[in-house]
Design an enzyme around this catalytic site. Structure first.
Site, short mmCIF file in Angstrom:
data_model
loop_
_atom_site.label_atom_id
_atom_site.label_comp_id
_atom_site.label_asym_id
_atom_site.label_seq_id
_atom_site.Cartn_x
_atom_site.Cartn_y
_atom_site.Cartn_z
N GLY A 1 -6.54 1.40 -4.97
CA GLY A 1 -7.13 2.28 -5.97
C GLY A 1 -7.74 3.48 -5.29
O GLY A 1 -7.84 3.53 -4.06
N LEU A 2 -8.14 4.43 -6.11
CA LEU A 2 -8.81 5.62 -5.59
C LEU A 2 -10.30 5.47 -5.83
O LEU A 2 -10.72 4.85 -6.81
CB LEU A 2 -8.27 6.87 -6.29
CG LEU A 2 -6.74 7.07 -6.16
CD1 LEU A 2 -6.32 8.34 -6.90
CD2 LEU A 2 -6.32 7.16 -4.70
N ASN B 1 -19.53 9.36 1.27
CA ASN B 1 -20.51 8.29 1.36
C ASN B 1 -21.41 8.45 2.58
O ASN B 1 -21.05 9.09 3.57
CB ASN B 1 -19.80 6.93 1.37
CG ASN B 1 -19.02 6.70 0.09
OD1 ASN B 1 -17.81 6.61 0.12
ND2 ASN B 1 -19.71 6.64 -1.03
N ASN C 1 -4.29 6.85 1.06
CA ASN C 1 -5.60 7.09 1.67
C ASN C 1 -5.79 6.22 2.91
O ASN C 1 -6.89 5.75 3.19
CB ASN C 1 -6.72 6.81 0.65
CG ASN C 1 -8.05 7.40 1.09
OD1 ASN C 1 -8.10 8.51 1.63
ND2 ASN C 1 -9.13 6.66 0.89
N LYS D 1 -13.06 1.42 -13.28
CA LYS D 1 -13.39 0.06 -12.80
C LYS D 1 -13.83 -0.82 -13.97
O LYS D 1 -13.41 -1.98 -14.08
CB LYS D 1 -14.51 0.12 -11.76
CG LYS D 1 -14.07 0.70 -10.43
CD LYS D 1 -13.24 -0.31 -9.64
CE LYS D 1 -12.41 0.36 -8.58
NZ LYS D 1 -11.44 -0.49 -7.92
N ASP E 1 0.86 -1.19 0.00
CA ASP E 1 0.00 0.00 0.00
C ASP E 1 0.89 1.23 0.00
O ASP E 1 1.93 1.25 0.67
CB ASP E 1 -0.88 -0.04 1.27
CG ASP E 1 -2.10 0.87 1.19
OD1 ASP E 1 -1.93 2.07 0.92
OD2 ASP E 1 -3.23 0.37 1.40
N SER F 1 -17.01 -2.79 -8.66
CA SER F 1 -18.10 -2.07 -8.00
C SER F 1 -19.41 -2.27 -8.77
O SER F 1 -19.40 -2.40 -10.01
CB SER F 1 -17.74 -0.58 -7.99
OG SER F 1 -18.86 0.20 -7.70
N ARG G 1 -28.06 14.33 -6.00
CA ARG G 1 -26.64 14.47 -6.31
C ARG G 1 -26.42 14.02 -7.75
O ARG G 1 -26.93 12.96 -8.16
CB ARG G 1 -25.83 13.60 -5.34
CG ARG G 1 -24.34 13.61 -5.57
CD ARG G 1 -23.60 12.89 -4.45
NE ARG G 1 -23.87 11.45 -4.40
CZ ARG G 1 -23.33 10.62 -3.51
NH1 ARG G 1 -22.50 11.08 -2.60
NH2 ARG G 1 -23.63 9.33 -3.53
N TYR H 1 -14.20 7.51 -12.24
CA TYR H 1 -13.97 6.41 -11.29
C TYR H 1 -14.64 5.14 -11.80
O TYR H 1 -14.02 4.08 -11.91
CB TYR H 1 -14.51 6.77 -9.90
CG TYR H 1 -14.66 5.55 -9.00
CD1 TYR H 1 -13.55 4.94 -8.43
CD2 TYR H 1 -15.92 4.98 -8.77
CE1 TYR H 1 -13.69 3.81 -7.64
CE2 TYR H 1 -16.06 3.85 -7.97
CZ TYR H 1 -14.95 3.27 -7.41
OH TYR H 1 -15.08 2.14 -6.64
#
Ligand code: NAD
Ligand code: UD1
Length: 341
Positions: free
Chosen positions: A86-87, A203, A39, A157, A35, A128, A296, A153
């Site tokens: 990942g971001l 989130n 983050n 993926k 890692d 995801s 959103r 994003y």
């Protein structure tokens, strides 16, 4: 217990990776965490040891660094990889797409190349439910066509999923699990590891729990006019420990057969924002003030999983309910108001 195999967990210091690492250690696997801590904090690794009395090997490095990966595979006898690095911030990916494609797409390709050079062909990839896009038909199963994601994003993926499909077709030695996560929440029941977002959380659940400890004032509910029973968005929330167990099952399954496998990891149930809020208030005894505001951008009305395939092929199902998720979220947040700091 003797280490039965060494599993590399990229992003293993992060939220989901740390719970997977813990579950692997508890099941007797040896683990190497790789890692760059962009983050996360190495404190999560110390906490894992506190919980289970075992420590993963930890190597600080970036999945885009070919040399660092080469050194890693030369140093450890790794036989499989769980790739969580990942971001993941959707808004940030819109502002800075190159960083997202670099970390998520280029990073994944660099990792796959390094694996092939080291003769390692077993991979579980953190994908995801975002790849399903906005489907009118719920629940979604793995045969559901993937849709054009609305942000970089999501596209990163889906691109990695495409790379993995082509790779599995091109070379029979690959054995790949694409794990499509729905909405992972909760924390280990010890309250020692959990989700520690940087800055203001994007989130829902981390946002609510930061309102509960007084770090944030009020929740904004994005949209009260969706075509859902109470007008708020519906999602499939899955306890992070159930998700971690799913990875163990997936890892085992791909050790028995080659090719590409796709599994949904969700609870199979949809809950609205208001239902989730209610469950959190019950579990924490805290009242969460909120306003219902505009939708959103990029949000979909509803999404939940059909998990039959994971049940049939892996013998896996989510065991924990919404109350468990809320109790564990709150324990983690209350005990660690500033995350790992
Ligand atoms: P996280 O940010 O807590 O963990 C990701 C980890 O990867 C962090 O520790 C970070 O430092 C590390 N990392 C990032 N870029 C790296 C790089 N280039 N090299 C090495 N390490 C790097 O996020 P998470 O919630 O644990 O998510 C893990 C994975 O699951 C991500 O790939 C994410 O996209 C995917 N995912 C997450 C969710 C979710 O709701 N959390 C949902 C679907 C998919
Ligand atoms: C989001 C991402 C998704 C990503 C996932 C995990 C978007 C559009 N989607 O999913 O690509 O894979 O996180 O990182 O960002 N909500 C509020 N108020 C808040 C936060 C959220 O009302 O402050 C609502 C949302 O509108 C949604 C639900 O809560 O209905 C869940 O939101 P969130 O936790 O951000 O997850 P997703 O949007 O499903």
């Amino acid at each position: 217990m003797k280490e039965t195999s060494l599993v590399l967990v990229t992003g293993g210091a992060g939220y989901i990776g740390s719970h997977i690492t813990l579950s692997l250690l508890e099941a007797g696997h040896g683990v190497v965490v790789f890692d760059n801590l962009s983050n996360s904090s190495a404190e999560s690794i110390s906490r894992i040891e506190k919980i289970c009395g075992k420590k993963p090997h930890f190597v600080m490095g970036d999945i885009r660094d070919k040399q660092a990966l080469s050194n890693l595979f030369n140093r450890y006898h790794i036989d499989s990889v769980i790739h969580c690095a990942g971001l993941k911030a959707v808004g940030e990916s819109v502002k800075d797409p190159l960083t997202y494609f670099s970390n998520n797409l280029v990073g994944s390709v660099t990792l796959l190349e390094a694996m092939a050079r080291a003769n390692i062909f077993r991979l579980v990839f953190s994908s995801s439910a975002t790849v399903y896009g906005d489907s009118p038909n719920m629940p979604v199963n793995e045969k559901h066509p993937t849709a054009a994601p609305t942000n970089p994003y999501g596209r990163s993926k889906l691109m990695v999923e495409d790379v993995l499909r082509d790779l599995a077709t091109s070379d029979q030695r690959w054995s790949i699990a694409t794990a499509r996560y729905f909405n992972p929440i909760g924390a280990h029941s010890s309250g020692l590891i959990g989700e520690a977002p940087n800055g203001i959380p994007n989130n829902l659940v981390p946002y609510i729990s930061q309102v509960a400890i007084g770090k944030l004032k009020k929740l904004q509910i994005f949209g009260g006019d969706y075509p859902t029973p109470d007008g708020t968005g519906v999602r499939d929330y899955i306890h992070v420990m159930d998700l971690a167990q799913g990875h163990l099952k997936a890892l085992h399954a791909i050790s028995l057969k080659n090719g590409l496998n796709i599994w949904n990891f969700g609870s199979g149930k949809g809950y609205s924002v208001l239902e989730l809020l209610d469950a959190f208030e019950n579990a924490s005894g805290k009242k969460i003030p909120y306003d219902i505001v505009a939708r959103r951008a990029g949000d979909i009305p509803k999404c939940w999983a059909n998990t039959d395939k994971a049940r049939q092929e892996l013998g896996w199902r989510a065991e924990k309910n919404l109350n468990d998720m809320m109790i564990d979220t709150w324990r983690w947040q209350k005990n660690n108001p500033t995350g790992y700091n």
